[in-house]
Design an enzyme around this catalytic site. Structure first.
Site, mmCIF file in Angstrom:
data_model
loop_
_atom_site.group_PDB
_atom_site.id
_atom_site.type_symbol
_atom_site.label_atom_id
_atom_site.label_comp_id
_atom_site.label_asym_id
_atom_site.label_seq_id
_atom_site.Cartn_x
_atom_site.Cartn_y
_atom_site.Cartn_z
ATOM 1 C CB CYS A 131 -0.967 -0.038 1.188
ATOM 2 S SG CYS A 131 -2.280 1.190 1.067
ATOM 3 C CG HIS A 182 -3.236 -3.698 3.395
ATOM 4 N ND1 HIS A 182 -2.269 -3.003 4.074
ATOM 5 C CD2 HIS A 182 -3.938 -2.771 2.693
ATOM 6 C CE1 HIS A 182 -2.375 -1.711 3.802
ATOM 7 N NE2 HIS A 182 -3.382 -1.546 2.963
ATOM 8 C CD GLU A 184 -0.446 -5.489 5.879
ATOM 9 O OE1 GLU A 184 -0.530 -6.081 4.785
ATOM 10 O OE2 GLU A 184 -0.638 -4.267 6.004
#
Lengths: 231, 81
Positions: A88, A197, A199
């Site tokens: 990002c 994302h 994560e």
């Protein structure tokens, strides 16, 4: 020895803690790195996390690019030696640093997009995607206002020809990215930028899937194969 | 002290959704003949001393390095009127 993966915190970073957690879940040692210290602390790889570094002033990533830490990171990454994953805002920083071609601009809809998003992984020859299979569809989180990937036609053709498009959005293009590009890599495959994302998709409790863990498991495998443990 | 203006605009081939939204609002408000709007940024840079070639070159270097992302934007440096 456990692989040490640095996670950089800039003023305005939001996802550094989640990135460090994902690194730990994959079995590596997360090492906090500070934007203002020109010291990579000898880490084996680096994650540039999401957020709004320096308030996204001027352009997203435009000021973070000149942080003292980046002075160390950029040459090491450009040479192909240091694996770097930009997520990002991290992707925006990599583009501003010209470690990856093109730029990320305002979503075509002018709306911030926050949703679970399916991606198709197209390049599994990078340091961060070796654990996926080509064409695999993964479910991760997309949350960005300036995620529209743009580049010249010539650059796009070049990226496609070299197979450097890492992942594309499946279904409707959520932000107007040219050719549906969600992520790409540099020519060495050590630098990867990804708008969504991974994560945030590493645990069943908090994510839409655990598909994102593959990025962090992949770098571990990559580092393991590169630096075999001494006998 | 002298002042230099740096105008930064998206390159013509780069989509400008903000400009499009502004153009659409313009037509809705009844402003006639507005075909297209492109949105850019204006920076006013104050410099020490005279505005000579060296000072100009320095602002130009700053525009290239920091103020504009030349992958998607073009810029123009001119003295403030």
């Amino acid at each position: 020895m456990t692989a040490r993966v640095g996670v950089v915190t800039f003023p305005g970073s939001l996802d550094d803690k989640d990135a460090a957690r994902a690194v730990a879940l994959a079995g590596a040692d997360p090492v906090p790195l500070w934007h203002d210290d020109a010291d990579l602390k000898g880490v084996d790889a680096v994650v540039l996390p999401g957020g709004f570094s320096y308030g996204d002033y001027l352009r997203c990533g435009a000021i973070a690019r000149f942080a003292p830490l980046m002075g160390e990171l950029v040459p090491a990454a450009r040479s192909g030696a240091l694996p770097v994953l930009g997520i990002c805002n991290g992707f925006q920083i990599l583009a501003e640093s010209q470690l990856l071609p093109g730029a990320l601009t305002r979503n075509a809809s002018l709306r911030f997009v926050n949703r679970d998003q399916v991606l198709r992984v197209e390049n599994t020859r990078t340091a961060w995607t070796g654990g996926y299979t080509e064409g695999q569809e993964i479910l991760v989180v997309l949350k960005s206002g300036e995620g529209c990937y743009v580049a010249s036609e010539e650059t796009l053709d070049h990226l496609e020809a070299e197979g450097r498009v890492l992942a594309r959005y499946v279904g409707e293009d959520p932000n107007g990215s040219y050719r549906g590009i969600a992520g790409l890599s540099n020519e060495h495959g050590n630098i990867v930028g990804l708008m969504p994302h991974p994560e945030h998709a590493v645990e069943a409790l908090t994510g839409p899937s655990t598909d994102g863990l593959g990025f962090f498991a992949s770098i571990l495998t990559h580092l393991g194969s590169r630096t075999p443990e001494p006998a | 002290m002298a002042r230099v203006v740096v105008d930064v605009m998206l390159k013509p081939e780069i989509l400008d959704p903000q400009g499009q939204a502004i153009a659409a609002a313009g037509s809705r408000l009844g402003f006639e003949g507005v075909e297209q709007v492109r949105q850019g940024k204006r920076f006013e840079v104050e410099i020490d001393g005279e505005l000579d070639d060296a000072a100009y070159a320095e602002v130009r270097r700053m525009a290239e390095t920091l103020l504009a992302n030349t992958v998607i934007e073009e810029f123009e440096v001119r003295p403030a009127s």
